[in-house]
Design a protein around this motif. Structure first.
Motif, PDB file in Angstrom:
ATOM      1  N   VAL A 154      74.565  12.069  21.469  1.00  0.00           N
ATOM      2  CA  VAL A 154      73.870  11.905  20.193  1.00  0.00           C
ATOM      3  C   VAL A 154      72.461  11.381  20.412  1.00  0.00           C
ATOM      4  O   VAL A 154      71.479  11.952  19.924  1.00  0.00           O
ATOM      5  CB  VAL A 154      74.646  10.977  19.232  1.00  0.00           C
ATOM      6  CG1 VAL A 154      73.842  10.693  17.977  1.00  0.00           C
ATOM      7  CG2 VAL A 154      75.997  11.593  18.878  1.00  0.00           C
ATOM      8  N   VAL A 155      72.325  10.310  21.159  1.00  0.00           N
ATOM      9  CA  VAL A 155      71.007   9.697  21.337  1.00  0.00           C
ATOM     10  C   VAL A 155      70.096  10.581  22.196  1.00  0.00           C
ATOM     11  O   VAL A 155      68.876  10.590  22.001  1.00  0.00           O
ATOM     12  CB  VAL A 155      71.131   8.255  21.877  1.00  0.00           C
ATOM     13  CG1 VAL A 155      71.328   8.196  23.368  1.00  0.00           C
ATOM     14  CG2 VAL A 155      69.952   7.414  21.463  1.00  0.00           C
ATOM     15  N   ARG A 181      66.776  11.362  19.291  1.00  0.00           N
ATOM     16  CA  ARG A 181      66.249  10.047  19.689  1.00  0.00           C
ATOM     17  C   ARG A 181      66.218   9.054  18.533  1.00  0.00           C
ATOM     18  O   ARG A 181      66.391   7.848  18.737  1.00  0.00           O
ATOM     19  CB  ARG A 181      64.839  10.182  20.259  1.00  0.00           C
ATOM     20  CG  ARG A 181      64.779  10.629  21.695  1.00  0.00           C
ATOM     21  CD  ARG A 181      65.446   9.700  22.651  1.00  0.00           C
ATOM     22  NE  ARG A 181      64.689   8.491  22.877  1.00  0.00           N
ATOM     23  CZ  ARG A 181      65.132   7.462  23.575  1.00  0.00           C
ATOM     24  NH1 ARG A 181      66.313   7.491  24.112  1.00  0.00           N
ATOM     25  NH2 ARG A 181      64.391   6.412  23.739  1.00  0.00           N
ATOM     26  N   ARG A 182      65.983   9.534  17.335  1.00  0.00           N
ATOM     27  CA  ARG A 182      65.889   8.633  16.175  1.00  0.00           C
ATOM     28  C   ARG A 182      67.188   7.890  15.903  1.00  0.00           C
ATOM     29  O   ARG A 182      67.197   6.884  15.202  1.00  0.00           O
ATOM     30  CB  ARG A 182      65.507   9.423  14.930  1.00  0.00           C
ATOM     31  CG  ARG A 182      64.122   9.988  14.981  1.00  0.00           C
ATOM     32  CD  ARG A 182      63.868  10.775  13.723  1.00  0.00           C
ATOM     33  NE  ARG A 182      62.537  11.354  13.752  1.00  0.00           N
ATOM     34  CZ  ARG A 182      62.239  12.526  13.229  1.00  0.00           C
ATOM     35  NH1 ARG A 182      63.168  13.230  12.621  1.00  0.00           N
ATOM     36  NH2 ARG A 182      61.016  12.980  13.276  1.00  0.00           N
ATOM     37  N   THR A 183      68.293   8.387  16.440  1.00  0.00           N
ATOM     38  CA  THR A 183      69.579   7.743  16.178  1.00  0.00           C
ATOM     39  C   THR A 183      69.741   6.425  16.933  1.00  0.00           C
ATOM     40  O   THR A 183      70.617   5.633  16.587  1.00  0.00           O
ATOM     41  CB  THR A 183      70.754   8.675  16.530  1.00  0.00           C
ATOM     42  OG1 THR A 183      70.697   9.019  17.921  1.00  0.00           O
ATOM     43  CG2 THR A 183      70.726   9.936  15.680  1.00  0.00           C
ATOM     44  N   GLU A 184      68.901   6.183  17.915  1.00  0.00           N
ATOM     45  CA  GLU A 184      69.004   4.915  18.650  1.00  0.00           C
ATOM     46  C   GLU A 184      68.899   3.732  17.696  1.00  0.00           C
ATOM     47  O   GLU A 184      69.634   2.746  17.826  1.00  0.00           O
ATOM     48  CB  GLU A 184      67.921   4.821  19.721  1.00  0.00           C
ATOM     49  CG  GLU A 184      68.024   3.556  20.538  1.00  0.00           C
ATOM     50  CD  GLU A 184      66.995   3.460  21.657  1.00  0.00           C
ATOM     51  OE1 GLU A 184      66.900   2.361  22.244  1.00  0.00           O
ATOM     52  OE2 GLU A 184      66.301   4.451  21.941  1.00  0.00           O
ATOM     53  N   VAL A 208      71.485  11.180   8.819  1.00  0.00           N
ATOM     54  CA  VAL A 208      70.259  10.873   8.079  1.00  0.00           C
ATOM     55  C   VAL A 208      69.124  10.597   9.060  1.00  0.00           C
ATOM     56  O   VAL A 208      68.014  11.114   8.905  1.00  0.00           O
ATOM     57  CB  VAL A 208      70.475   9.679   7.119  1.00  0.00           C
ATOM     58  CG1 VAL A 208      69.154   9.150   6.587  1.00  0.00           C
ATOM     59  CG2 VAL A 208      71.383  10.080   5.971  1.00  0.00           C
ATOM     60  N   ALA A 209      69.393   9.809  10.078  1.00  0.00           N
ATOM     61  CA  ALA A 209      68.370   9.498  11.075  1.00  0.00           C
ATOM     62  C   ALA A 209      67.923  10.760  11.813  1.00  0.00           C
ATOM     63  O   ALA A 209      66.730  10.955  12.053  1.00  0.00           O
ATOM     64  CB  ALA A 209      68.901   8.467  12.074  1.00  0.00           C
ATOM     65  N   GLU A 216      64.698   5.879   4.165  1.00  0.00           N
ATOM     66  CA  GLU A 216      65.385   5.852   2.888  1.00  0.00           C
ATOM     67  C   GLU A 216      66.756   5.192   2.978  1.00  0.00           C
ATOM     68  O   GLU A 216      67.469   5.137   2.001  1.00  0.00           O
ATOM     69  CB  GLU A 216      65.535   7.283   2.364  1.00  0.00           C
ATOM     70  CG  GLU A 216      64.193   7.935   2.143  1.00  0.00           C
ATOM     71  CD  GLU A 216      64.328   9.344   1.607  1.00  0.00           C
ATOM     72  OE1 GLU A 216      65.355   9.649   0.989  1.00  0.00           O
ATOM     73  OE2 GLU A 216      63.391  10.115   1.804  1.00  0.00           O
ATOM     74  N   LEU A 217      67.156   4.691   4.126  1.00  0.00           N
ATOM     75  CA  LEU A 217      68.457   4.033   4.275  1.00  0.00           C
ATOM     76  C   LEU A 217      68.444   2.671   3.636  1.00  0.00           C
ATOM     77  O   LEU A 217      67.521   1.955   3.671  1.00  0.00           O
ATOM     78  CB  LEU A 217      68.845   3.896   5.748  1.00  0.00           C
ATOM     79  CG  LEU A 217      69.299   5.161   6.421  1.00  0.00           C
ATOM     80  CD1 LEU A 217      69.585   4.886   7.886  1.00  0.00           C
ATOM     81  CD2 LEU A 217      70.542   5.734   5.783  1.00  0.00           C
TER      82      LEU A 217
END
Length: 79
Positions: A19-20, A24-27, A70-71, A78-79
């Motif tokens: 996933v990461v 990358r934004r999911t980190e 979302v990330a 927006e979270l």
């Protein structure tokens, strides 16, 4: 904010590393879950699937998937 599963490419069967690496934004999402998990998910569960990590650390898998998706879409503000 209602987010549909536009990004179903993040699945419970993926490892945290997958996933990461792909998104990358999911980190930042994994970092936000450190308090709930009582530790660094990327340090201790990098090779676990999302499903395994959620079960192991008592996380809500559906919420985790939603937050990751979302990330990945770039909607983290927006979270």
């Amino acid at each position: 904010m209602a987010v549909s599963n536009h990004n179903d490419s993040i699945t419970p069967e993926m490892t945290l590393l997958e996933v990461v690496h792909q998104y990358r934004r999911t980190e930042a999402v994994f970092r936000r879950y450190e308090g709930e998990a009582q530790g660094c998910l990327l340090c201790h569960a990098l090779f676990d699937t999302l499903e395994e990590a959620a079960a192991k650390y008592g996380l809500d898998l559906d919420r985790l998937l939603r937050d990751l998706r979302v990330a990945a879409l770039g909607l983290t503000d927006e979270l």
